[in-house]
Design an enzyme around this catalytic site. Structure first.
Site, mmCIF file in Angstrom:
data_model
loop_
_atom_site.group_PDB
_atom_site.id
_atom_site.type_symbol
_atom_site.label_atom_id
_atom_site.label_comp_id
_atom_site.label_asym_id
_atom_site.label_seq_id
_atom_site.Cartn_x
_atom_site.Cartn_y
_atom_site.Cartn_z
ATOM 1 N N SER A 404 0.826 -1.212 0.000
ATOM 2 C CA SER A 404 0.000 0.000 0.000
ATOM 3 C C SER A 404 0.860 1.262 0.000
ATOM 4 C CB SER A 404 -0.960 0.002 1.188
ATOM 5 O OG SER A 404 -0.266 -0.260 2.373
ATOM 6 N N HIS A 425 -3.663 -3.572 -5.060
ATOM 7 C CA HIS A 425 -3.831 -3.054 -3.702
ATOM 8 C C HIS A 425 -5.251 -3.278 -3.214
ATOM 9 C CE1 HIS A 425 -3.830 0.589 -0.801
ATOM 10 N NE2 HIS A 425 -3.608 -0.534 -0.177
ATOM 11 N N GLU A 437 -7.145 -1.157 -6.118
ATOM 12 C CA GLU A 437 -6.267 -0.274 -6.892
ATOM 13 C C GLU A 437 -5.309 -1.159 -7.682
ATOM 14 O OE1 GLU A 437 -5.652 4.046 -4.724
ATOM 15 O OE2 GLU A 437 -4.552 2.364 -3.888
ATOM 16 N N ASN A 475 -4.619 6.415 -0.479
ATOM 17 C CA ASN A 475 -3.905 6.793 0.741
ATOM 18 C C ASN A 475 -3.269 8.171 0.622
ATOM 19 O OD1 ASN A 475 -4.649 4.643 2.277
ATOM 20 N ND2 ASN A 475 -2.881 3.379 1.744
#
Ligand code: 3H9
Length: 643
Positions: A404, A425, A437, A475
């Site tokens: 991540s 991800h 992702e 993120n």
């Protein structure tokens, strides 16, 4: 040809053929309108079977028409016309009869469904209510309770349940057309039941409606359609048919023009476009039969569970026998949880477990088509895993990392055949969260990328391609969101006021409550690692709390205090004292102003991601936020909300 008619003796079979999903666009509505008249005039016809070509029965109104004014013939009148036809109509349902499709089916005198079919009224998921008598006919067909559940949840039901509820008259298997014709012929030998609009409905008392309203309002968190749908259902139960239909139609037209409906339509089309991106058109994905997961922790077990749900055998590899056992235990806990919640039977859970083998021996990887690494977030550890995979796997096996935060290019360094490498991800819990992702490195082949998307589709996930930067799309926006939330606190906005404003905006939790739940130390460790690597990472308020041992709920406190065994956040004097020196008094902000600041910051970061080419489309960013970070769906995502 959208509609064709052929004959089976005295039964006319009307076939709707309007790919891809037989949506009720204006042309189809007109064609059906004309067919009703033609068959009424045809003396040889005694009953009509309405059936669809392709993958499904009519899946609803044509959502692409919702941006412009409705054109005649309108669906409510078409449904009435079918119901009032001189010959009884029988809807023969395969695939899904949804929204306007199910409303047409309710206009028919009978409904026959294949056992694999489902029926439902998903309009609230599009920010509207049924607009062609769905809220009025459903309670007359299946009772008020079933209608409230069906309409306010928007969740379809399978044929078996639909039969039990009275939504369909028969469930058949085999040849639907033949079964429906036989059903129609038999129906002609008996007196016809009254049309649905003429059936009685028993209205529950005011208390019952109040209980429903409270339950739905609790779930809706600002979403309008479910409560408006409940209002329609109450009118339908308490008022005459025509009055209720008029009320429903007015509500439908009002909501159809609302911001919430526009936001939900935006996501409807974004989700479908995401699954099949235009830049991968024509690229054949690799077949993925057997999968392996490296690492059986929370993430690895969640990924393995998702793969098992999609029917793939899974090999789980751990570093020692004890860890392999723990990995299996994590998987079992996931399936046991599904049994407790009634999602799986005990036998199904066992079947899921039977398809997993766990161990330490890399030779099990020799026939894997896909291997997903989900080990500790440490570059050296991950590199070692891929060096092992290069030796153990076929040269054409797809090798994926679930990192991540690390740079996938560095993870793949030195890997032979790097065209097969990709970042996948997943979000925790990986068997639940819809977002995936997909992060290619420059060497990733188009075929590997297309296979990543195909995998997402098969797992029922929403895939979004992301370029490489710290935190990818989600993120990175999360970091900006948290920084903005801290900036508000530094300028005197109380922590609890920020959280309350974001809950009012529609999030299940505010940014500080969410950190307390997940643990403040996760991001802290990343910041410390970056600092150790010489990067200039300014101190955050979260750093101060973690250094004082306040890591969130797991340590009894973080941004808030928690009483033992109680997850309710309580304002914390300890936190206030720790942060006192960093907080300057500032202007009091309204909830709206707070939410505008935080969602505006998300949208600004989104724009930067687009400018850098990390995100390909603004709607991809919305999908990431809605499916990975709890952004309220009915707001359409931060980019849509920013206009
Ligand atoms: C309604 O009915 C209101 C009424 O009460 C009142 C009216 C007055 N319209 O999902 P897929 C397209 S509200 C237009 O991948 P699947 C979709 O964009 C409506 N287009 O297929 C995609 O296009 P593309 C209530 C639609 O096999 C293609 O079809 N109905 C519509 O995985 C394939 O879609 C719903 O909300 C539509 N209604 O699943 C049902 N639906 O190929 C929505 C789909 O260009 N639909 N498209 O990307 C579904 O749930 C699924 O499509 C279905 C099939 C389960 C039917």
């Amino acid at each position: 040809m959208t509609v064709r008619i052929d004959r089976d003796g005295e039964i006319a079979v009307v076939t709707v053929d309007n790919p891809p999903v037989n949506a009720l666009g204006q042309v189809l509505r007109q064609a059906l309108w004309d067919v009703v008249g033609a068959l009424d005039r045809d003396a040889c016809v005694r009953a009509v079977v309405l059936i669809c070509a392709g993958r499904t029965f009519i899946a609803g109104a044509d959502v692409t028409e919702f941006g412009s004014p409705p054109l005649p013939p309108h669906l409510p009148e078409l449904v009435d016309r079918i119901e009032a036809a001189a010959k009884p109509w029988v809807a023969a349902i395969h695939g899904s009869a949804l929204g306007g499709g199910f409303e047409v089916a309710m206009g028919c005198r009978f409904r026959v469904a294949l056992e694999s079919a489902s029926v439902g009224l998903p309009e609230v998921t599009l920010g509207i209510v049924p607009g062609a008598s769905g809220t009025v006919r459903t309670p007359r067909l299946a009772g008020v309770e079933a209608a409230v559940e069906l309409v306010t949840s928007g969740r379809p039901v399978k044929a078996g349940k639909a039969l039990a509820l009275g939504l369909v008259d028969a469930v058949v298997s085999g040849n639907l057309r033949a079964e429906a014709v036989t059903f129609a012929r038999a129906a002609l030998t008996r007196p016809l039941p009254p049309p649905v609009s003429a059936r009685p409905v028993t209205a529950p008392g005011a208390d019952w409606w109040d209980i429903q309203r409270q339950a739905i309002a609790g779930r809706a968190r600002g979403e309008l359609a479910p409560l408006r749908a409940l209002d329609c259902l109450r009118v339908a139960a308490e008022r005459p048919f025509a009055e209720a239909v008029a009320h429903e139609r007015a509500t439908f037209l009002d909501l159809r023009a609302s911001d919430q409906a526009a936001a939900l339509r935006h996501l409807f089309f974004a989700e479908r476009a995401a699954a099949r991106p235009a830049h991968l058109a024509g690229i054949e994905p690799r077949p993925l039969r057997k999968a392996a997961v490296i690492g059986g922790g929370t993430m690895g077990a969640g990924i393995a569970a998702a793969l098992r749900e999609a029917g793939r055998p899974v090999v789980l590899i751990e570093r020692d026998a004890e860890a392999a056992e723990r990995g299996l235990g994590n998987l079992r806990a996931i399936f046991d949880g599904a049994v407790r919640r009634g999602r799986l039977t005990a036998a199904q859970a066992q079947e899921r477990m039977d398809g997993v083998t766990a161990g330490i021996d890399d030779s099990r990887l020799a026939d894997a088509d896909l291997v997903i690494e989900a080990v500790f977030e440490d570059l050296a550890v991950k590199r070692e895993v891929f060096a092992r995979l290069a030796r153990a796997c076929r040269a054409d096996a797809i090798l994926a990392t679930n990192t991540s935060y690390l740079d996938p290019r560095q993870i793949a360094e030195g890997l032979p055949e790097p065209g097969r490498f990709i970042g996948l991800h997943f979000f925790s819990p990986a068997h639940v969260m819809k977002l995936l992702e997909i992060v290619p490195i420059p060497a990733t082949s188009a075929e590997t990328l297309a296979t990543g998307f195909a995998l997402a589709r098969s797992l029922g996930k929403i895939p979004v391609q992301a370029g490489i930067c710290e935190g990818f799309i989600g993120n990175r926006i999360l970091k900006r969101y948290r920084a903005e939330a801290e900036a508000l606190v530094r300028r005197g906005t109380p922590i609890a006021a920020v959280d309350a404003a974001m809950r009012r905006y529609g999030f299940a939790m505010g940014p500080f409550e969410a950190q307390d739940l997940g643990g403040l130390d996760i991001a802290f460790v990343q910041r410390e690692a970056a600092r150790a690597a010489g990067k200039d990472v300014p101190e955050t308020l979260g750093d101060i709390l973690v250094r004082a041992g306040r890591k969130g709920q797991k340590t009894g406190g973080g941004w808030y205090d928690y009483a033992p065994g109680d997850r309710t956040p309580q304002p914390s004097e300890a936190t206030a004292a720790l942060l006192a020196g960093r907080i300057a008094p500032g202007p009091a902000l309204t909830d709206d102003a707070i939410a505008a600041r935080l969602t505006g910051a998300m949208a600004d970061e989104g724009k930067a991601l687009l400018a850098e080419g990390i995100a390909r489309k603004s709607s991809d960013i919305d999908l990431v936020e809605v499916h990975g970070y709890g952004f309220p769906r009915w707001r359409g995502g931060p980019m849509f909300a920013a206009g």
